[in-house]
Design a protein around this motif. Structure first.
Motif, short mmCIF file in Angstrom:
data_model
loop_
_atom_site.label_atom_id
_atom_site.label_comp_id
_atom_site.label_asym_id
_atom_site.label_seq_id
_atom_site.Cartn_x
_atom_site.Cartn_y
_atom_site.Cartn_z
N PRO A 1 48.70 37.88 46.71
CA PRO A 1 49.38 37.73 45.41
C PRO A 1 48.76 36.65 44.53
CG PRO A 1 50.99 37.93 47.17
CD PRO A 1 49.66 37.76 47.83
N GLY A 2 48.32 35.54 45.14
CA GLY A 2 47.69 34.48 44.35
C GLY A 2 46.36 34.91 43.76
N MET A 3 45.55 35.64 44.55
CA MET A 3 44.28 36.11 44.04
C MET A 3 44.49 37.19 42.97
SD MET A 3 40.93 37.35 46.18
CE MET A 3 41.56 39.00 46.53
N LEU A 4 45.55 38.00 43.11
CA LEU A 4 45.87 39.00 42.10
C LEU A 4 46.23 38.33 40.78
CD1 LEU A 4 46.07 42.13 42.08
CD2 LEU A 4 48.54 41.85 42.38
N ASP A 5 46.97 37.23 40.84
CA ASP A 5 47.32 36.49 39.63
C ASP A 5 46.07 35.94 38.96
OD1 ASP A 5 48.95 35.25 37.71
OD2 ASP A 5 49.10 33.42 38.88
N ASP A 6 45.15 35.38 39.74
CA ASP A 6 43.90 34.87 39.17
C ASP A 6 43.09 35.99 38.53
OD1 ASP A 6 44.60 32.37 40.06
OD2 ASP A 6 43.44 32.53 41.93
N LEU A 7 43.07 37.16 39.15
CA LEU A 7 42.33 38.30 38.62
C LEU A 7 42.91 38.75 37.28
CD1 LEU A 7 40.14 40.48 39.04
CD2 LEU A 7 41.88 41.83 40.24
N PHE A 8 44.25 38.83 37.20
CA PHE A 8 44.90 39.26 35.96
C PHE A 8 44.63 38.27 34.83
CE2 PHE A 8 48.37 41.73 38.46
CZ PHE A 8 47.51 42.80 38.57
N GLN A 9 44.69 36.97 35.14
CA GLN A 9 44.47 35.96 34.11
C GLN A 9 43.04 36.02 33.58
OE1 GLN A 9 45.94 31.99 34.71
NE2 GLN A 9 47.58 32.64 36.07
N SER A 10 42.07 36.11 34.48
CA SER A 10 40.68 36.18 34.03
C SER A 10 40.42 37.46 33.25
CB SER A 10 39.75 36.09 35.24
OG SER A 10 39.94 37.18 36.12
N LEU A 11 41.05 38.56 33.64
CA LEU A 11 40.85 39.83 32.94
C LEU A 11 41.38 39.75 31.51
CD1 LEU A 11 39.85 42.75 33.32
CD2 LEU A 11 42.18 43.36 34.00
N PHE A 12 42.57 39.17 31.34
CA PHE A 12 43.14 39.06 30.00
C PHE A 12 42.34 38.11 29.12
CE2 PHE A 12 45.84 36.49 27.17
CZ PHE A 12 46.19 37.47 26.25
N LEU A 13 41.98 36.95 29.66
CA LEU A 13 41.26 35.97 28.86
C LEU A 13 39.89 36.50 28.42
CD1 LEU A 13 42.12 32.70 30.82
CD2 LEU A 13 43.07 33.46 28.64
N CYS A 14 39.20 37.22 29.30
CA CYS A 14 37.91 37.79 28.91
C CYS A 14 38.09 38.94 27.92
CB CYS A 14 37.15 38.26 30.16
SG CYS A 14 36.53 36.89 31.18
N ALA A 15 39.16 39.70 28.04
CA ALA A 15 39.44 40.74 27.05
C ALA A 15 39.72 40.12 25.68
CB ALA A 15 40.63 41.58 27.50
N LEU A 16 40.37 38.96 25.67
CA LEU A 16 40.62 38.26 24.41
C LEU A 16 39.31 37.79 23.79
CD1 LEU A 16 42.95 37.31 22.57
CD2 LEU A 16 42.96 35.16 23.85
N LEU A 17 38.40 37.28 24.61
CA LEU A 17 37.08 36.88 24.11
C LEU A 17 36.32 38.08 23.55
CD1 LEU A 17 35.91 34.46 26.96
CD2 LEU A 17 36.97 33.84 24.78
N LEU A 18 36.43 39.22 24.22
CA LEU A 18 35.76 40.43 23.75
C LEU A 18 36.39 40.93 22.46
CD1 LEU A 18 33.53 42.43 24.57
CD2 LEU A 18 35.28 43.76 25.76
N PHE A 19 37.70 40.77 22.31
CA PHE A 19 38.41 41.17 21.09
C PHE A 19 37.88 40.41 19.88
CE2 PHE A 19 41.95 39.49 18.43
CZ PHE A 19 42.18 40.62 17.66
N TRP A 20 37.66 39.11 20.02
CA TRP A 20 37.15 38.33 18.89
C TRP A 20 35.76 38.80 18.48
CZ3 TRP A 20 38.92 33.26 21.67
CH2 TRP A 20 40.29 33.09 21.46
N LEU A 21 34.90 39.06 19.46
CA LEU A 21 33.56 39.54 19.13
C LEU A 21 33.59 40.88 18.42
CD1 LEU A 21 31.46 38.68 22.34
CD2 LEU A 21 31.50 37.45 20.17
N CYS A 22 34.37 41.81 18.96
CA CYS A 22 34.39 43.17 18.40
C CYS A 22 35.02 43.20 17.01
CB CYS A 22 35.14 44.10 19.35
SG CYS A 22 34.27 44.45 20.89
#
Length: 471
Positions: A235-256
């Motif tokens: 569960p802890g690693m799943l939480d880290d995965l979700f957070q990194s996925l959202f934050l990188c999607a936000l970075l990609l959103f700004w570029l696009c």
């Protein structure tokens, strides 16, 4: 988009509501409990005890304590001593079960080398870290092999147990639940508002919001309560995965968005999306690899830290900094070029100004929070290894979650379709049509008409035509 129908007064109100919601979250966090609960075990030393192991028993633990750290601070008999020395440390971790027996947690004794650094006082050393708790109590045996070689006399060694405060764990569960519910409601309302329109008519911001809002739902982690029900690292690693996925999607959103707002029509995957996915994908891969690397190693060795494998950690840190610098330079290039090329297009210029202003506010607040939380330690080599033990109160947790959640809620409100959404999707989201059909004189956006929404030249001409026909 609703963005086109907002007056100056409405824009001010949007920012005021954003700051009020964020400030309320921070205030609740300040009034909340401390994140870390500490228990000190102070040991007095003399020359005969230096080589003997210390038998340390943790306080009683529950699943609400989440994780366990054991740290130590060496106290010398002289003040203002400058000292740096590698110290060999032997650690044995045992879990206490109900019948009183103490089986090995990892069936082995761990030998680690730690740097003892002293200036005015000696820095804290992390002895062991347990990412999840299988037992209600732990016994840890610690011995130092090189302390007798110091040129200074050791007065004390202070060991400290650190765990998450059970009260904070309950607060975290409730706030994550509230954000999950709010995000689900906002996602449903945003999807409902777009149901009448084909994806071909959606603006690039609306397309990205339909991706970011579900990812925000994962960022708030609806599976977080599993960490209190299952004694596992998953569960802890799943939480880290979700957070990194959202934050990188936000970075990609700004570029696009900053690039796509200039490029209308078909955006080719090879030339438009591939470079952005490559840069952000490297950031995501580095963060996930680092997190999984730490988690997997800690499962087998509670004494493991990033700094133990110094070469790989330094290489990963340099790689991350290079990719992050490349991302920042690329984003700045896209922002400058978009603002220079589209500043004379009324509706597109409005989209740029709003997104840039709100994003700038969020980034400034994030930098301030990071500085207040970590200070100059952000630049130190041991920064990443000691992040989890530097929380002071609930405000530091709630500020980040509240900031990103309210940022996405604000964007979802502004980018949701307005009553004239069909006309806007065909004309206003296209800079070419915006330049042909509208001019600065056609857009009523002045202080004398603050209560009036934005209007375009065609609407005004239609009004005059109706008046002339009646005459």
């Amino acid at each position: 988009m609703r963005l086109y129908t907002l007056s100056k007064r409405h824009f001010v109100l949007v920012f005021v509501v954003f700051f009020v919601c964020f400030g309320l979250t921070v205030f609740i966090g300040i009034a909340g409990p401390n994140v870390i609960e500490t228990s000190v075990a102070r040991t007095d030393l003399n020359n005969s005890l230096k080589l003997k192991p210390f038998n340390l028993s943790s306080p009683p633990l529950s699943t609400y304590n989440q994780q366990l750290w054991l740290t130590c601070v060496v106290e010398l008999d002289q003040q203002d001593v400058s000292l740096k020395k590698n110290v060999t440390m032997t650690v044995k971790v045992l879990g206490v079960v109900k019948d009183g027996s103490t089986p090995y947690v990892n069936n082995q004794v761990h030998n680690r080398t730690r740097l003892l650094s002293c200036a005015q006082k000696c820095s804290e050393i992390i002895v062991a870290h347990l990412g999840y708790l299988n037992y209600t109590q732990y016994n840890i045996f610690v011995s130092f092999e090189d302390l007798n070689k110091l040129t200074y006399t050791i007065q004390n060694i202070t060991f400290t147990w650190k765990t998450y405060n059970p009260t904070f764990s309950q607060v975290e569960i409730w706030f994550r639940f509230v954000f999950v519910v709010l995000t689900f409601v906002v996602t449903c309302l945003f999807a409902h508002s777009l149901r009448k329109f084909s994806m071909r008519d959606w603006g690039i911001e609306q397309k990205w919001m339909s991706i970011l809002l579900p990812l925000l739902l994962l960022y708030n982690d609806p599976f977080f309560p599993l960490s209190f029900l299952v004694n596992s690292w998953f569960p802890g690693m799943l939480d880290d995965l979700f957070q990194s996925l959202f934050l990188c999607a936000l970075l990609l959103f700004w570029l696009c968005v900053y690039h796509g707002i200039r490029v209308q029509g078909e955006r080719k995957c090879l030339t438009f999306y591939l470079p952005k996915f490559f840069i952000v994908g490297l950031l995501w891969l580095a963060s996930v690899t680092l997190g999984i690397w730490q988690t997997v190693n800690e499962v087998h060795d509670p004494t493991y830290q990033y700094r133990v494998d110094t070469g790989n950690f330094q290489g990963m840190k340099i790689f991350f900094l290079v990719v992050a610098t490349t991302y920042i330079l690329y984003l700045l290039f896209l922002i400058v070029r978009a603002c220079s090329e589209l500043r004379n297009m009324p509706y597109v210029d409005l989209r740029l100004k709003f997104l840039t202003a709100l994003t700038f506010v969020v980034l400034v607040i994030s930098i301030v929070i990071l500085y207040l939380r970590f200070g100059a330690q952000v630049l130190q080599d041991n920064f990443v290894a000691e992040l989890s033990t530097h929380y002071q109160n609930s405000a530091e947790f709630l500020s980040f979650y509240g900031l990103l959640n309210f940022y996405l809620y604000t964007l979802a409100f502004v980018y949701s379709p307005s009553k004239n959404a069909l006309y806007e999707s065909q004309l206003k989201d296209n800079p070419a049509f915006s330049m042909l059909n509208d001019s600065d004189d056609d857009v009523i956006y002045g202080s004398d008409y603050e209560e009036m929404p934005l209007q375009n030249g065609q609407a005004i001409r239609a009004k005059y035509k109706e008046e002339s026909d009646s005459d």
